[in-house]
Design an enzyme around this catalytic site. Structure first.
Site, mmCIF file in Angstrom:
data_model
loop_
_atom_site.group_PDB
_atom_site.id
_atom_site.type_symbol
_atom_site.label_atom_id
_atom_site.label_comp_id
_atom_site.label_asym_id
_atom_site.label_seq_id
_atom_site.Cartn_x
_atom_site.Cartn_y
_atom_site.Cartn_z
ATOM 1 N N TRP A 166 125.576 132.716 -40.419
ATOM 2 C CA TRP A 166 125.429 134.024 -39.811
ATOM 3 C C TRP A 166 124.065 134.340 -39.348
ATOM 4 C CZ3 TRP A 166 126.892 131.913 -44.679
ATOM 5 C CH2 TRP A 166 128.496 132.088 -44.958
ATOM 6 N N ASP A 167 123.342 133.167 -39.063
ATOM 7 C CA ASP A 167 121.757 133.539 -38.659
ATOM 8 C C ASP A 167 121.068 134.127 -39.719
ATOM 9 O OD1 ASP A 167 119.550 133.053 -37.164
ATOM 10 O OD2 ASP A 167 120.038 134.583 -35.559
ATOM 11 N N TYR A 168 121.477 133.924 -40.936
ATOM 12 C CA TYR A 168 120.407 134.242 -42.051
ATOM 13 C C TYR A 168 119.426 133.368 -42.461
ATOM 14 C CZ TYR A 168 123.612 138.116 -42.992
ATOM 15 O OH TYR A 168 124.322 139.363 -42.774
ATOM 16 N N LYS A 211 116.761 138.344 -44.725
ATOM 17 C CA LYS A 211 117.233 139.209 -43.791
ATOM 18 C C LYS A 211 118.608 139.920 -44.652
ATOM 19 C CE LYS A 211 116.663 136.552 -39.589
ATOM 20 N NZ LYS A 211 117.478 135.740 -38.536
#
Length: 675
Positions: A311-313, A339
């Site tokens: 999730w690009d977290y 984030k």
């Protein structure tokens, strides 16, 4: 406040003010632990309305570069006050020293960064690091040094007094980073955040293009000898056994505990971001707070905040080092915002959570070849800083009776099972978005009040995986972020959900400042930050907030300061969250403010350069404010916020007129369709 907490507060004040009368902002985050707290207290809620602009300085970056390069800048620097100078870096890595009282330029160093790099994360330099060689003679050249990483992968050492390169460091004052891999383009690898220094070792991270390819450059963190520039150690956050992935780099600011000899890394997600089928498992030590022994780069401990991230977290914020009263005595902790809006509080010696963190089941059922983690860690004591689920009721409909169906059309049919819904080929609603929650500006911690302050952003991302055979033939639509993810079976598209009116599809506020009592585990207050004044027609100032990637400053004077995506520096009451003051800027100050004392006066400074990715007006200013002196009066640069029951709000009137106009337009369109 209890008696014990009162004693702790007095101890903090004694240490930071009495024992350190010459306290100065000498680190990117104010101190080496990034608390962004200043003991200066000259400016208070009672006199903040007396602030005036002290001076403004233009770097010349915009005029001296090609228009194409200038349009790709983000002026995100936080100045330092060192060697009687205010020192900062520009997006093109020029290092400039100003007179703190007048803003006059004292010296400038230009490393000649090229215009044609096309850096993956724009031209940006968030700051420099300061170090004093205690073994050198007091008058020796380069006894005090500034270290900066560059957009073209160099580490530069300058004499902090003169700005001249330190001849004994590397070759003529610089070391070129050995990336050990051919880049797809000049700018795929860069350095954006300030280095840190601990026990005579300079530690440098990197910023790498996320979704170009599976086999991206490794996210190695490097430690260099602060005197010679010799490489002392490398640390790769990814454990590569059985996985195919590039980086889990450290692009965000780091923190140092000099006494413990530890450097704290906020690591990022493995590459590529949105498909992890080629990197099974949790992907240690990606998406983690990692404590390294700064002298040799070995791991002291590691705590992962997201398992097998798709999730690009990644961790975007500096780990905040604080002394926290948790109700059972004081202890040294690491505070890590994310984030997702989580706040993890970890013991500084062990990395264990101070309060329980639960592994909870999360949505499953990903694309073929993906193997998700069945659970994710959830803090239980400190509440999330923003909601983590989006429903149709959360769609923004600014005008009653006027339905702009564009948001409904975009969001219809997307998979939306709440936090950690996996990316899909049908499209996934990702909320908070990949730039949501807390970003690189980080948080501020008041050691006296024991309150954490942070900016958060709210927006919706639409993430869609594109099968490889389609991706190789497609032309990405305009306005869509396309990641080829070469080497993976899927490419990815990302879109921020916005209506035809140019408004975010989620309800405001889009940017908020949040105050958290960590000990009690509760939100103390929330305050919307920013308006539409600099984006809407006629300067209409809807108080809907703006996205906030930048951070805040808290002072012993009882104030919290922040910039936003509109052109104001703002002051808030630290106790109540009430907005008290606005200082007008030439363009938005999408950077972290700082403060210092000079000739008996407290100054506030922010870099005001706008933000190219957000589409704001761009500039190259550094602006300082101070309290008015005898005979001075606040100008149009400074204004007090109207209190309830105060004077007529013309902005609200214009906003009402605008909304009525939209409603009229909607009625006209309906009648026209019927005709």
């Amino acid at each position: 406040m209890s008696f014990c907490r009162g004693l702790a507060a007095l101890a903090v004040i004694w240490t930071q003010v009495v024992l350190s009368p010459a306290w100065a902002w000498q680190h990117w985050g104010g101190d080496a632990g990034g608390t962004r707290f200043s003991p200066l207290a000259q400016i208070t809620p009672g006199n903040v309305d007396k602030l005036v602009q002290a001076w403004a300085y233009h770097t010349g970056d915009m005029a001296s570069r090609s228009p194409a390069a200038a349009r790709r800048t983000k002026f995100e620097a936080t100045p330092l006050l060192v060697e009687d100078s205010l020192v900062f870096c520009t997006p093109f890595n020029a290092v400039i020293a100003l007179d703190p009282g007048t803003g006059a330029e004292k010296w400038r160093f230009d490393p000649k960064v090229g215009d044609g790099l096309r850096p993956a994360n724009r031209y940006a330099c968030r700051g420099v690091a300061y170090w004093v060689d205690q073994s050198a003679a007091v008058d020796a050249a380069c006894r005090s040094r500034l270290f900066m990483g560059t957009v073209d992968a160099r580490l530069i050492a300058l004499d902090a007094r003169t700005g001249r390169p330190c001849a004994g460091f590397g070759r003529d004052g610089e070391v070129r980073i050995d990336i050990a891999k051919d880049l797809l383009w000049a700018g795929e690898f860069q350095i954006t955040s300030a280095p840190v220094v601990g026990r005579d070792v300079v530690v440098v991270g990197s910023s790498i293009g996320d979704n170009a390819r599976v086999d991206a450059p490794a996210g190695i963190v490097r430690g260099f000898d602060a005197r010679s520039g010799e490489l002392r150690w490398n640390f790769d956050p990814l454990v590569h056994d059985g996985i195919t992935a590039g980086h889990a780099n450290v692009w965000a600011p780091m923190s140092v505990d000099e006494a413990r000899g530890l450097v704290f890394l906020p690591t990022s997600s493995p590459s590529p971001d949105f498909f992890g089928g080629l990197r099974p498992g949790d992907n240690r030590h990606a998406d983690s707070v990692v404590a390294l022994r700064v002298e040799n780069g070995t791991i002291a401990w590691s705590f992962q905040t997201t398992h097998h991230d798709v999730w690009d977290y990644d961790l975007p914020a500096q780990p905040t080092l604080a002394r926290l009263d948790n109700g059972q005595g004081s202890r040294d902790v690491v505070i890590q915002p994310t984030k997702q809006g989580f706040v993890f509080v970890l013991d500084r010696d062990t990395g264990l959570p101070v309060w329980p963190v639960e592994e909870r089941a999360v949505p499953q059922g990903a694309v073929e070849g993906e193997r998700l983690s069945p659970t994710q860690p959830f803090p239980t004591h400190v509440p999330a800083l923003l909601e983590q689920r989006f429903t149709p009721d959360d769609i923004f409909r600014p005008v009653p009776g006027f339905i702009d169906s564009s948001c409904d059309e975009q969001l219809a049919g997307l998979r939306n099972d709440g936090l950690y819904t996996p990316p899909t080929t049908q499209g996934t609603l990702l909320y908070p978005m990949t730039g949501g929650g807390v970003n690189w500006g980080g948080a501020a911690f008041d050691p006296v009040r024991q309150i954490l302050y942070a900016n958060v952003s709210r927006a919706v991302h639409i993430v869609r995986l594109i099968p490889r055979d389609q991706a190789d033939r497609m032309t990405p639509p305009r306005g869509v972020d396309f990641g080829p993810q070469r080497g993976a079976p899927f490419a990815v598209t990302r879109t921020v959900a916005m209506s035809r009116l140019g408004l975010l599809c989620n309800r405001p506020p889009w940017g908020e400042m949040v105050a958290v009592d960590l000990r009690a585990g509760k939100i103390v207050w929330r305050s919307t930050v920013g308006t539409t004044e600099d984006r809407a027609p006629l300067g209409l100032a809807f108080k809907w907030g703006t996205p906030l990637v930048n951070g805040v400053l808290v002072t012993a004077g009882g104030l919290v300061f922040t910039g936003a995506m509109d052109a104001y520096l703002r002051a808030y009451d630290a106790g109540s969250g009430q907005e008290l003051w606005q200082g007008r800027l030439p363009v938005p100050g999408v950077a972290n403010p700082m403060t210092y004392e000079w000739d008996g006066q407290q100054y506030l400074v922010i870099a005001a350069g706008g933000h190219s990715e957000a589409g704001t007006t761009l500039g190259d200013s550094v602006v300082a404010f101070r309290l008015a002196r005898d005979g001075e009066a606040p100008s149009w640069w400074s204004r007090t916020i109207d209190r309830p029951g105060g004077r007529f709000d013309g902005g609200a009137f214009l906003a009402a007129v605008f909304l009525v106009g939209l409603l009229g337009l909607a009625v006209w369109r309906r009648r026209k369709r019927r005709a």
